[in-house]
Design an enzyme around this catalytic site. Structure first.
Site, PDB file in Angstrom:
ATOM      1  N   GLY A 288      30.921  42.515  39.523  1.00 57.34           N
ATOM      2  CA  GLY A 288      32.362  42.709  39.435  1.00 57.34           C
ATOM      3  C   GLY A 288      32.729  44.047  40.050  1.00 57.34           C
ATOM      4  N   HIS A 289      33.998  44.206  40.390  1.00 60.54           N
ATOM      5  CA  HIS A 289      34.443  45.453  41.014  1.00 60.54           C
ATOM      6  C   HIS A 289      34.411  46.592  40.003  1.00 60.54           C
ATOM      7  CE1 HIS A 289      38.281  45.241  38.879  1.00 60.54           C
ATOM      8  NE2 HIS A 289      38.338  43.967  39.216  1.00 60.54           N
TER       9      HIS A 289
ATOM     10  N   LYS B  51      31.932  45.789  33.367  1.00 60.11           N
ATOM     11  CA  LYS B  51      30.494  45.527  33.336  1.00 60.11           C
ATOM     12  C   LYS B  51      29.743  46.490  32.413  1.00 60.11           C
ATOM     13  CE  LYS B  51      29.700  46.062  37.727  1.00 60.11           C
ATOM     14  NZ  LYS B  51      31.019  46.673  38.035  1.00 60.11           N
ATOM     15  N   SER B  52      29.911  47.793  32.637  1.00 66.53           N
ATOM     16  CA  SER B  52      29.198  48.777  31.828  1.00 66.53           C
ATOM     17  C   SER B  52      29.707  48.797  30.389  1.00 66.53           C
ATOM     18  CB  SER B  52      29.328  50.170  32.449  1.00 66.53           C
ATOM     19  OG  SER B  52      28.615  50.237  33.678  1.00 66.53           O
TER      20      SER B  52
ATOM     21  N   GLU C  19      23.591  49.369  36.591  1.00 64.75           N
ATOM     22  CA  GLU C  19      23.739  49.977  37.922  1.00 64.75           C
ATOM     23  C   GLU C  19      22.557  50.891  38.238  1.00 64.75           C
ATOM     24  OE1 GLU C  19      25.971  49.042  39.908  1.00 64.75           O
ATOM     25  OE2 GLU C  19      27.815  48.535  38.885  1.00 64.75           O
TER      26      GLU C  19
END
Length: 294
Positions: free
Chosen positions: A55-56, A61-62, A181
């Protein structure tokens, strides 16, 4: 949208029999924020599966990763890890099951040497010294960093630092590894090195891996891909199914694999290609066959 139910009990030739992670109707909002960072998120990760979340920036996400191991507490919804519902009573047990490798390994280093750093988490858990030494040695050997055990972490390359961070996690013997990441700051060689290490460890130890990433090659190696957009799950499917939405992914600020970019460029020049996703090898074979018939 690809149906999540299609993958509830297995993935195209791969059968998973037990949930490692189950997220149900998860909602999270940061303090003083009007909008939710996560909105009604539900999905399952099966034991032994590799799931990539893409996802951008700002898609959640995090935030999702931190909700899974209790670094953040959801406003509503349920998180179940290894059969345990996340709560104040279970959070420390769950953290023993889940290891997170963050984006910047320097933020995880606390020891004066590589060996000291890998041992840090074991000391916190009260692991006896003899066992701790064995676990540290075994973890460093698994990530091929034994020769660097007496080095200062700050003097290592980016890829070496990330391998030490991984060693610190696997020494604690988690069942689940979250890569937050964790390859984004590495050059292509370092990225490939770290991912190869994780893949090998996953196969050897039957680990469950949740990979939060911008790297398309990392996502392409997963069993499934979950696409987050503005805190909501938009698509779930195999890498091939997700990458087939090439132009839509680009519109969401995401990259797509090189074969999809090449297909688009060829289509603009009048070359007709299959609409479904093709990896490098399949695309080369198709183009070779096409060329031989022209």
């Amino acid at each position: 949208m690809v149906s999540l139910l299609r993958y509830a009990n297995g993935i195209e030739g791969v059968t998973f029999v037990e949930n490692a992670i189950k997220i149900s109707h998860l909602n999270y909002r940061y303090a003083d924020a009007e909008a939710f960072a996560l909105k009604d998120v539900s999905f399952e990760v099966q034991k032994g599966e590799w799931v990539a979340i893409i996802g951008h920036n700002g898609s959640g996400k995090s935030t999702l990763a931190k909700n899974i191991n209790g670094l953040l507490a959801p406003e509503s919804g349920e998180v179940v890890v290894a059969g345990m519902t996340l709560s104040e009573e279970t959070v420390w047990q769950i953290r023993q099951k889940v290891g997170i490798v963050f984006q910047n390994p320097d933020n995880q280093f606390v020891g004066a040497t590589v060996a000291d750093d890998v041992a840090f988490g074991l000391e916190n858990h009260g692991v006896p010294r003899d066992e701790m030494i064995q676990r540290v040695d075994a973890a460093l050997e698994r990530v091929k960093m034994t020769a660097f055990s007496d080095r200062e972490p700050s003097r290592l390359s980016g890829g070496q630092k990330q391998r030490v961070a991984i060693a610190g996690i696997i020494a604690q013997r988690p069942d689940i590894i979250i890569l937050d990441e964790s390859t984004s700051m590495l050059d292509p060689a370092g990225r490939a090195e770290v991912l190869a290490t994780i893949h090998q460890l996953k196969d050897e130890l039957n680990l469950t891996v949740l990979s939060i990433t911008h790297d398309i090659d990392e996502a392409a190696a997963a069993n499934r891909v979950i696409l987050l957009n503005d805190g909501q799950i938009k698509q779930v499917g195999t890498p091939a199914e997700i990458f087939a939405y090439g132009s839509e992914l680009i519109a969401l600020g995401l990259d797509v694999p090189y074969p999809e970019k090449l297909k688009t460029a060829l289509a603009e020049r009048g070359v007709t290609l299959p609409k479904d996703y093709m990896d490098d090898e399949r695309l080369v074979d198709y183009l070779w066959t096409l060329h031989s018939t022209m």
